[in-house]
Design an enzyme around this catalytic site. Structure first.
Site, short mmCIF file in Angstrom:
data_model
loop_
_atom_site.label_atom_id
_atom_site.label_comp_id
_atom_site.label_asym_id
_atom_site.label_seq_id
_atom_site.Cartn_x
_atom_site.Cartn_y
_atom_site.Cartn_z
CG HIS A 1 -1.88 -1.10 1.32
ND1 HIS A 1 -1.78 -2.09 2.27
CD2 HIS A 1 -2.97 -1.41 0.58
CE1 HIS A 1 -2.79 -2.95 2.12
NE2 HIS A 1 -3.51 -2.56 1.10
CD GLN B 1 -13.30 -5.73 -2.95
OE1 GLN B 1 -13.55 -4.59 -3.29
NE2 GLN B 1 -12.05 -6.20 -2.92
CD GLN C 1 -8.38 -4.88 -7.58
OE1 GLN C 1 -9.07 -5.60 -6.86
NE2 GLN C 1 -7.45 -4.10 -7.08
CB SER D 1 -4.39 -7.20 4.21
OG SER D 1 -4.07 -5.93 3.67
P1 AMP Z 1 -6.18 -4.16 -0.82
O1 AMP Z 1 -6.15 -3.28 0.38
O2 AMP Z 1 -5.65 -5.54 -0.57
O3 AMP Z 1 -7.52 -4.14 -1.53
O4 AMP Z 1 -5.15 -3.53 -1.85
C1 AMP Z 1 -5.23 -2.19 -2.22
C2 AMP Z 1 -4.29 -1.94 -3.37
O5 AMP Z 1 -2.97 -2.31 -2.99
C3 AMP Z 1 -4.63 -2.78 -4.63
O6 AMP Z 1 -4.44 -1.98 -5.79
C4 AMP Z 1 -3.63 -3.90 -4.54
O7 AMP Z 1 -3.31 -4.46 -5.80
C5 AMP Z 1 -2.43 -3.19 -3.95
N1 AMP Z 1 -1.52 -4.15 -3.33
C6 AMP Z 1 -1.83 -5.14 -2.45
N2 AMP Z 1 -0.73 -5.86 -2.12
C7 AMP Z 1 0.29 -5.32 -2.83
C8 AMP Z 1 1.69 -5.62 -2.94
N3 AMP Z 1 2.25 -6.61 -2.28
N4 AMP Z 1 2.44 -4.84 -3.76
C9 AMP Z 1 1.88 -3.83 -4.46
N5 AMP Z 1 0.58 -3.48 -4.40
C10 AMP Z 1 -0.21 -4.23 -3.60
#
Ligand code: AMP
Length: 301
Positions: A54, A78, A170, A203
């Site tokens: 993030h 989702q 996504q 997460s």
């Molecule tokens: P989330 O909170 O899991 O919905 O993720 C929010 C954003 O962070 C989304 O665009 C994810 O693709 C991105 N994201 C989650 N994990 C990673 C990671 N390890 N590296 C880069 N971006 C990430």
């Protein structure tokens, strides 16, 4: 102390102040203020429980625009029945601190009632690129993702929005939505941030026991194997998959849902691979579902 020195001291010790709101009118007043000041605005949509992935998105957003808005919303739309909506990890205070320290300008964390007031029922339906892979194993997931992203794009009207390669299908669908629905927003995809041993940050990694975490390394290990096969001259999807499968067989105890070898624009399977081919993998370790992917020629990065 002379006045000019006092002023300089004040300026150098002035802390960045982040706005935090749960309310749409407050968000929109803030946005309108920044717009009239001529600021470019970047949006980073998230479900909170921040990790370095993030934060990498936030850093990219900062490079892209003068003002950075982060949304934190665990979007029930989702999650499918039986998924981890109720257990999804949350830590609002830690997130607030991390976002502020990273220089976020506004943190928007609406409630479910604010995002989906009673009676809201119109959704965004993904096309063919959302049908397979995550679309198969998480029916309705992308409809929920695109719907909440569409709402956030309307509320924030960002110039640019940052998404992670971690969720590459996504990100592809968001790009397509922006194109198909004539949205004037640039989509920037940020490479996956990993632990030193290769595990993609997520997460959901917090769910893993120590031994499960070791098993989870099978996913990035298999992707690294795919990249090695590419470097050794393998140019068929079947050959790449076979190399991954033998790695996964050796690791064991990972319940693989799919190995996708697809073109990056439409997420359709390819027989012959090239340097832009995406290799994506999903599996379960115990009760935890994990996904990961690479662009074949780039490997884990
Ligand atoms: P989330 O909170 O899991 O919905 O993720 C929010 C954003 O962070 C989304 O665009 C994810 O693709 C991105 N994201 C989650 N994990 C990673 C990671 N390890 N590296 C880069 N971006 C990430």
């Amino acid at each position: 102390m002379p006045a000019d020195i006092r002023m300089r001291n004040t300026a150098s010790t002035k802390r960045h102040v982040m706005h935090v709101t749960t309310q749409v009118p407050e968000l929109q007043t803030w946005i309108a203020g920044r717009r009239s000041a001529g600021d470019r605005i970047a949006l980073v949509p998230t479900m909170g429980y921040f990790h370095d992935g993030h934060l990498a998105l936030i850093d990219e957003a900062r490079r892209q625009a003068g003002k950075v808005v982060v949304s934190s919303f665990v979007n029930p739309l989702q999650f499918g029945p039986g998924e981890d909506l109720d257990q999804y990890p949350r830590d609002d205070e830690r997130d607030r601190q991390l976002a502020e320290d990273r220089g976020v300008d506004l943190l928007f964390r609406p409630s479910v009632a604010i995002m989906y007031p009673p009676g809201s029922e119109i959704h965004v339906v993904p096309g063919a690129a959302g049908a397979d892979w995550e679309g198969t194993f998480r029916p309705g997931h992308f409809e929920g993702v695109l719907t909440v992203v569409a709402k956030l794009f309307h509320l924030v009207a960002p110039d640019v929005a940052c998404f992670g390669q971690k969720d590459i299908q996504q990100a592809t669908l968001v790009r397509q939505m922006v194109r198909d629905l004539d949205w004037n927003v640039d989509i920037v995809v940020v490479p996956t941030v990993r632990e030193p041993d290769g595990l993609a940050l997520s997460s959901r990694n917090v769910y893993l026991s120590e031994s499960e975490r070791r098993q989870a390394l099978g996913l990035s290990g298999a992707l690294a194997e795919a990249h090695r096969a590419w470097r050794a001259g393998e140019r068929t999807a079947a050959g790449v998959k076979a190399r991954m499968q033998s790695h996964l067989d050796a690791v064991g105890r990972l319940e693989i849902e799919y190995i996708a070898v697809v073109d990056p624009a439409r997420f359709q399977p390819v027989a012959a691979v090239d340097d832009e081919t995406v290799v994506a993998v999903a599996g379960r370790v115990g009760r935890t579902r994990l996904i990961d992917n690479i662009v074949l020629s780039r490997g884990l990065g």
